[in-house]
Motif scaffolding. Structure first.
Motif, PDB file in Angstrom:
ATOM      1  N   GLY A  96     -37.781 -34.081  13.341  1.00 11.64           N
ATOM      2  CA  GLY A  96     -36.535 -33.859  12.603  1.00 11.64           C
ATOM      3  C   GLY A  96     -35.971 -32.466  12.827  1.00 11.64           C
ATOM      4  N   PRO A  97     -34.664 -32.313  12.642  1.00 11.60           N
ATOM      5  CA  PRO A  97     -34.009 -31.041  12.929  1.00 11.60           C
ATOM      6  C   PRO A  97     -34.544 -29.889  12.077  1.00 11.60           C
ATOM      7  CG  PRO A  97     -32.547 -32.494  11.705  1.00 11.60           C
ATOM      8  CD  PRO A  97     -33.715 -33.318  12.126  1.00 11.60           C
ATOM      9  N   LEU A 445     -35.267 -29.244   4.389  1.00 11.26           N
ATOM     10  CA  LEU A 445     -34.233 -29.983   5.110  1.00 11.26           C
ATOM     11  C   LEU A 445     -32.925 -29.191   5.147  1.00 11.26           C
ATOM     12  CD1 LEU A 445     -34.708 -33.672   3.967  1.00 11.26           C
ATOM     13  CD2 LEU A 445     -35.684 -32.469   5.915  1.00 11.26           C
ATOM     14  N   PRO A 524     -30.383 -44.900  13.954  1.00 10.50           N
ATOM     15  CA  PRO A 524     -31.419 -44.052  14.564  1.00 10.50           C
ATOM     16  C   PRO A 524     -31.226 -43.847  16.069  1.00 10.50           C
ATOM     17  CG  PRO A 524     -32.412 -45.782  13.227  1.00 10.50           C
ATOM     18  CD  PRO A 524     -30.940 -46.032  13.224  1.00 10.50           C
ATOM     19  N   LYS A 554     -25.902 -37.619   9.911  1.00 11.26           N
ATOM     20  CA  LYS A 554     -27.067 -38.458  10.145  1.00 11.26           C
ATOM     21  C   LYS A 554     -28.046 -38.450   8.966  1.00 11.26           C
ATOM     22  CE  LYS A 554     -29.497 -39.547  14.367  1.00 11.26           C
ATOM     23  NZ  LYS A 554     -28.857 -40.848  14.476  1.00 11.26           N
ATOM     24  N   TYR A 555     -28.250 -37.317   8.393  1.00 13.30           N
ATOM     25  CA  TYR A 555     -29.271 -37.199   7.347  1.00 13.30           C
ATOM     26  C   TYR A 555     -28.650 -36.958   5.976  1.00 13.30           C
ATOM     27  CZ  TYR A 555     -31.892 -36.713  11.633  1.00 13.30           C
ATOM     28  OH  TYR A 555     -32.421 -36.918  12.885  1.00 13.30           O
ATOM     29  N   TYR A 558     -30.605 -37.751   2.594  1.00 15.00           N
ATOM     30  CA  TYR A 558     -31.667 -36.816   2.247  1.00 15.00           C
ATOM     31  C   TYR A 558     -31.120 -35.441   1.881  1.00 15.00           C
ATOM     32  CZ  TYR A 558     -35.668 -39.697   3.506  1.00 15.00           C
ATOM     33  OH  TYR A 558     -36.629 -40.646   3.520  1.00 15.00           O
TER      34      TYR A 558
ATOM     35  N   PRO B 417     -37.308 -39.119  11.043  1.00 13.54           N
ATOM     36  CA  PRO B 417     -38.306 -38.102  11.392  1.00 13.54           C
ATOM     37  C   PRO B 417     -39.301 -37.877  10.253  1.00 13.54           C
ATOM     38  CG  PRO B 417     -36.063 -37.296  11.762  1.00 13.54           C
ATOM     39  CD  PRO B 417     -35.947 -38.594  11.029  1.00 13.54           C
ATOM     40  N   ASP B 419     -40.514 -35.273   8.874  1.00 14.68           N
ATOM     41  CA  ASP B 419     -40.273 -34.282   7.824  1.00 14.68           C
ATOM     42  C   ASP B 419     -39.359 -34.815   6.726  1.00 14.68           C
ATOM     43  OD1 ASP B 419     -38.693 -34.201  10.164  1.00 14.68           O
ATOM     44  OD2 ASP B 419     -37.654 -32.428   9.448  1.00 14.68           O
TER      45      ASP B 419
END
Lengths: 637, 456
Positions: A96-97, A445, A524, A554-555, A558, B417, B419
């Protein structure tokens, strides 16, 4: 004007004295001088400015984040490594980034020289070789420092960045050298001056592996490890095109049962296992002896063979730090494939040193009980160049702000790794050298290396370390990102042939009805860039903007969740506890909580809630108590 | 102090004497209760300070007939919106309603929290602040201890074991993220999917148990006594078998004193099967008999099993002597055989409710269950208040843990991912920890360093 003859010893006056010119000291001194403070920085050796006595790299997981943050605030580490790296790699790229982390191999000598040059060209900054032996403290306030040669340097503030030099000794086998790292002079007097002023001292330990002559290594028995094809700079100010260059390689090899056998056979000769070492070592950076004992089921351990620079043959054997006697070191290194004929240039050793219990500091890094005295780096019980530099810049900033009568800069846990690092150091009782880890950042994050500038450059600008031009660029970037996110959420994509073809080519399921572009980005197997062909009105945007848009879309789910958690967190963080509070008056607190709170004197309810031994009920009681105080004050008006 | 979350608690002592009151306070108090209340008017439309008649409805089922009082801010005890529900259906229904309220996103109040809010909102006099603080501190400590002590040994061991499993996986992921050159995540998704599925199964089992109130040990301590071979164990088996959701399949149960937990219409019995009582010289058997006798002394309720095919003897008389001052019921077992002992034979010695059963054929068990229900609802045998609350709190945490784990499965199936879903794993770990009173502190870092070899 006073006559020189009357004075037996040197006496000078500065705004700020920085003790130690390692990674913390350099950042502290630069920040201080750049904010207009007349600053002097002391080093025990002019040849050890910003020295890297252990691993030859900057960055890595979570440490790369710190470097980016230092840079975003206007610090030097990122710029300096961009000038002097010899290999660069983005770690965790497949993950993940938030955990992408940049790491660069440094040319150690060049790194040090460049930093020295920067210090020496800095206005308001004096670099001086001398050992500081004593603090002059009057009425709980720092007044100056004394050097070994009896010079006196008066100051308004001082910043202690003594690293691993305080009363240090290096050990391997039964050999004990009373020196700092790399055989440099240790600082043997300052600890006493600290204890005389009631500063509580701890003893920590760390270690480093041997350096091997590269000409004696058979690289054909190792796996060659290359740098990234496209190099990403650390500093937001470095033009990526300017640093694309030829890189050197690192090598991977392994220990084996034979190595472990030798270690087991000689354990009694290790000063750690023989009980000679008193200091507490870090568990995340175990010596090879520790690895063999604690992880006995492992038949091999990885070793990274890394060049120390372009002007030396020395290779750093990452993964094999040790305090075994010289002869055993030879024996064990030579069991490793590729190192059969290894010649050691420098021995591996363990080093013990004095540091402080950092809970004696405020989150601003000023001592609670000594006004004007700040501390940063390994002296505070941390480990690592990056952790040191991160504290250095904050100490430098806060010392300057104090002299400018401005409120201290305290980055909180939700806005930076630096905030997590300092909060952990000053709140939790660290029992071993503290290393940054991404898992320590609960809002990680949001705390990505890619958005460090968006998080912190505005703060750097307000502090005065970021110039107008850089700040304006940031504002434009911010704007472009916002606008593009908005646009992408509103772009309709129909199920036409061009779209379906694009989806199929990217192994994505074709549409059966129209969607927003943002919905496709979230799949994804897709991302923002892959969909450019079906996004006809897409503006031409720089890659760093596109990256932010992609991550934020994208995220989003979260990210929103974490933002909500941060809002909750901020509620307690912004409830400041007045300095005047006397916890003895809060009868309802449990005894343990009262003791801990009295000792640590947290700045906010949030910090109080993170002290071990303070329960949620204690926090409720504190809230009620503070509220009660408010009414009382009102009554008095 | 606005934008407080909404809290609820049972504000009367829970007894079977009739009405109990659930109090709800906070911004969403009125709108939330509206979702489960049906009366002439919606609660948002009624006047402040009114009492309204209606029903609590959940999943289209009427749970209880209630009176609901509405107090709008700031004219309430806490100066927030307050709703008070007067429930009529007794302990079990009150518990059910509180559970429904919590599932609707309202939080169970911390001890002393209503009073704390009243103070923070300026409702209570300053002079009372000190006592507010005392209440918060002492009652929290008490509640924490109580909630941990009440937990069944086997349940708390299960939670510890689930947490160990979860933290190991988080530590593995974190080690791989922090030290990617040492730990590899290739193919890890499949492994984690399996682990999470297993943990979800086990959590679901605990949730089922919590439906029957048997996460906690404070059920009604019930002892089955009788002579050897009177049919005690068969009776226990029948009672236990009727209830599929008992915790007995959790390993470790047998190490507790409680051998079986049985829920009869939500009434929890902790049943101890005792060794048969008779005069004996055998040392080992004597220990068993002594244990049985002390179990009787500590019991809330006794089920006395008599073999009706054999005449009463001195052993029976000595049992009768020991139980006659205790709440008990007498079962004439083996009704399928020729009876030589009658109800009157028993009544000549002890004033008991006598039920004729056949443990072998499963006859008469319903009568026994009805008798237990009657005794409970008449208040002759009691459960206690805190247990009810603790149980609801635990169930809520288990459900949250379950939800977090399901998010992990979602993320895994979407190839998110590591995390990202490690956050949900950590939440699951945290929720389980709250049940057994554990804060997270540095657990993760400790686990990483102790299980994974990191670094240079």
């Amino acid at each position: 004007m006073q006559e020189f003859e009357e004075k037996k010893f040197v006496e000078e006056t500065y705004d700020v004295v920085v003790v130690g010119a390692g990674h913390a000291g350099c950042e502290a001194a630069l920040a201080s001088a750049r904010l207009g403070m007349n600053t002097i920085i002391f080093t025990v050796s002019m040849d050890s400015v910003a020295m890297m006595p252990c691993n030859p790299n900057i960055g890595g997981t979570s440490k790369g984040h710190l470097v980016k943050e230092i840079d975003a605030l206007g610090g030097e580490m990122g710029v300096n490594i961009d000038k002097t790296f010899i290999q660069s790699k983005m770690l965790n790229k497949s993950k993940g980034p938030a955990v992408h982390s940049l790491r660069a191999q440094a040319d150690k000598a060049m790194y040090s020289l460049e930093m020295r040059k920067t210090l020496q060209s800095q206005e308001n900054l004096t670099l001086r070789q001398a050992e500081v032996t004593e603090l002059i403290i009057q009425n709980g306030k720092i007044k100056g420092v004394k050097t070994f040669s009896n010079g006196t340097y008066y100051c308004k503030n001082a910043i202690l960045c003594t690293g691993t030099y305080l009363a240090s000794r290096c050990l391997y086998g039964d050999v004990i050298e009373h020196t700092g790292p790399n055989g440099l002079k240790s600082a043997n007097y300052l600890s006493k001056s600290l204890t005389d002023n009631n500063v509580e001292i701890l003893r920590f330990k760390t270690g480093t592996p041997a350096r091997i002559d590269g000409n004696s290594i058979d690289y054909s028995k190792m796996e060659e490890q290359f740098g990234d094809e496209k190099i990403v700079p650390f500093s937001f100010t470095t033009d990526p095109d300017s640093i694309q260059k030829e890189q050197v390689s690192c090598y991977l090899t392994y220990t084996n049962e034979k190595t472990h056998e030798i270690i087991r056979k000689n354990l009694d000769k290790s000063p750690i296992y023989a009980g000679i070492i008193e200091g507490t070592g870090p568990r995340y950076c175990p010596s090879i002896e520790d690895k063999v004992v604690k992880f006995a089921d492992k038949s091999r351990h990885q070793l990274f063979v890394e060049p120390e620079g372009l002007y030396t043959n020395e290779m750093y054997i990452g993964g094999m730090s040790s305090s075994m006697p010289e002869s055993v070191q030879y024996e064990m290194y030579r069991t490793v494939p590729g190192l059969e004929n290894a010649k050691i240039v420098r021995n591996a050793y363990a080093i013990e040193y004095d540091c402080i219990k950092a809970t004696q500091l405020k989150p601003s890094l000023e001592f609670k009980n000594i006004e004007g005295l700040f501390a940063a780096g390994q002296f505070n019980g941390s480990s690592g160049y990056e952790e040191a530099a991160a504290q250095g810049i904050i100490a430098g900033i806060n010392s300057a702000r104090k002299l400018q009568n401005k409120e201290a800069l305290i980055l909180d846990r939700s806005e930076s790794y630096i905030g997590v690092l300092i909060d952990d150091l000053v709140t939790k009782e660290t029992r071993e050298p503290y290393r940054m880890m991404t898992s320590r950042a609960e809002y990680r994050l949001l705390l990505r290396q890619d958005n460090a500038d968006l998080r912190l450059t505005k703060i750097g600008y307000e502090v005065g370390l970021i110039d107008e031009d850089r700040y304006n660029k940031l504002c434009i970037k911010e704007r472009l990102i916002q606008d593009e996110i908005e646009r992408v959420k509103n772009v309709n994509i129909g199920a036409n042939k061009k779209v379906q073809d694009c989806l199929i080519r990217n192994n994505s399921i074709p549409l059966n009805c129209g969607v927003k572009l943002s919905d496709l980005i979230r799949r994804p197997e897709l991302d923002y860039d892959k969909l450019s062909e079906i996004d006809v009105d897409r503006p031409d945007l720089p890659s760093d903007v596109r990256e932010q848009v992609n991550i934020n879309i994208k995220y989003e789910g979260y990210i929103i969740r974490q933002i909500k958690q941060v809002e909750e967190f901020k509620k307690l963080e912004t409830k400041i506890i007045p300095d005047s509070i006397n916890y003895e008056d809060v009868n309802s607190l449990r005894l343990e909580a009262r003791q801990k709170l009295s000792e640590l004197r947290p700045r906010s309810i949030g910090q109080a809630s993170r002290i071990s031994g303070v329960s949620p009920a204690d926090i409720s009681v504190l809230l009620v108590y503070l509220e009660q105080g408010k009414y009382l004050n009102k009554d008095n008006d | 102090m606005s934008n407080n979350d909404t809290i609820a608690a049972i504000s009367t002592a829970l007894s079977n004497s009739g009405i109990s009151i659930i109090r709800v306070s906070g911004d969403d108090a009125i709108t939330s209760i509206d979702k489960i209340y049906k009366g002439k008017k919606k609660l948002v439309d009624v006047e402040s300070h009114t009492i309204n008649y209606g029903h609590i409805i959940y999943n289209q089922e009427i749970i209880d007939e209630v009176f609901v009082s509405v107090f709008r801010e700031p004219n309430s005890f806490t100066r927030e919106n307050v709703v008070e529900i007067n429930c009529h259906g007794g302990v079990l229904v009150t518990r059910r309603i509180l559970e429904i309220i919590i599932r609707n996103g309202i939080r169970i109040a911390e001890p002393g929290e209503f009073t704390k809010r009243a103070f923070l909102n300026g409702r209570i006099d300053l002079s009372q602040a000190e006592s507010v603080m005392d209440i918060i501190e002492s009652s929290n400590e008490y509640a924490l201890n109580a909630s941990i002590n009440q937990l069944n040994g086997s349940v708390s061991r299960e939670i510890v074991s689930l947490r160990e499993k979860i933290i190991y996986e988080i530590a593995y992921i974190e080690s791989a993220l922090d030290d990617p050159e040492h730990y590899d995540l290739n193919g890890y998704n499949d492994r984690l999917t399996n682990v999470v599925k297993e943990v979800i199964n086990r959590v679901d089992k605990l949730i089922k148990s919590s439906n029957n109130g048997i996460l906690l040990k404070n059920g009604i301590n019930t002892v089955i006594v009788g002579k050897p071979n009177a049919g005690k164990s068969s009776l226990l088996n029948i009672l236990a078998k009727k209830d599929k959701a008992i915790v007995t399949d959790i390993p470790g149960t047998t190490r507790d004193i409680i051998e079986e937990q049985v829920s009869i219409n939500g009434i929890v019995l902790n049943i101890i099967d005792t060794a048969g009582i008779r005069e004996t010289d055998n040392v080992v058997e004597k220990i068993g008999v002594d244990k049985s006798i002390s179990a009787i002394e500590e019991a809330d309720f006794i089920i006395y099993v008599v073999d009706s095919s054999i005449e009463l003897d001195n052993n029976d008389y000595s049992i009768i002597e020991k139980i006659k001052n205790k709440k008990h019921v007498c079962l004439l077992n083996k009704s399928d055989l020729t009876n030589v002992v009658s109800e009157d034979d028993i009544r000549n010695h002890i004033n008991s409710k006598v039920i004729s059963i056949s443990a072998k054929e499963g006859k008469g068990i319903n009568d026994l269950e009805n008798e237990i229900k009657d005794l409970f609802f008449n208040g002759e045998i009691e459960d206690n208040n805190e247990v009810v609350i603790t149980n609801i709190r635990h169930k809520d945490l288990l459900c949250k843990c379950d939800e977090s784990l399901k998010l992990v499965l979602d993320s895994l199936s979407q190839d998110m991912p590591e995390d990202f879903y490690s956050i949900d794993l950590m939440d699951a770990y945290k929720y389980l920890g709250l049940i057994i009173g554990q804060e997270i502190e540095d657990d993760l870092v400790e686990e990483i360093f102790s299980k994974f070899c990191m670094g240079k």
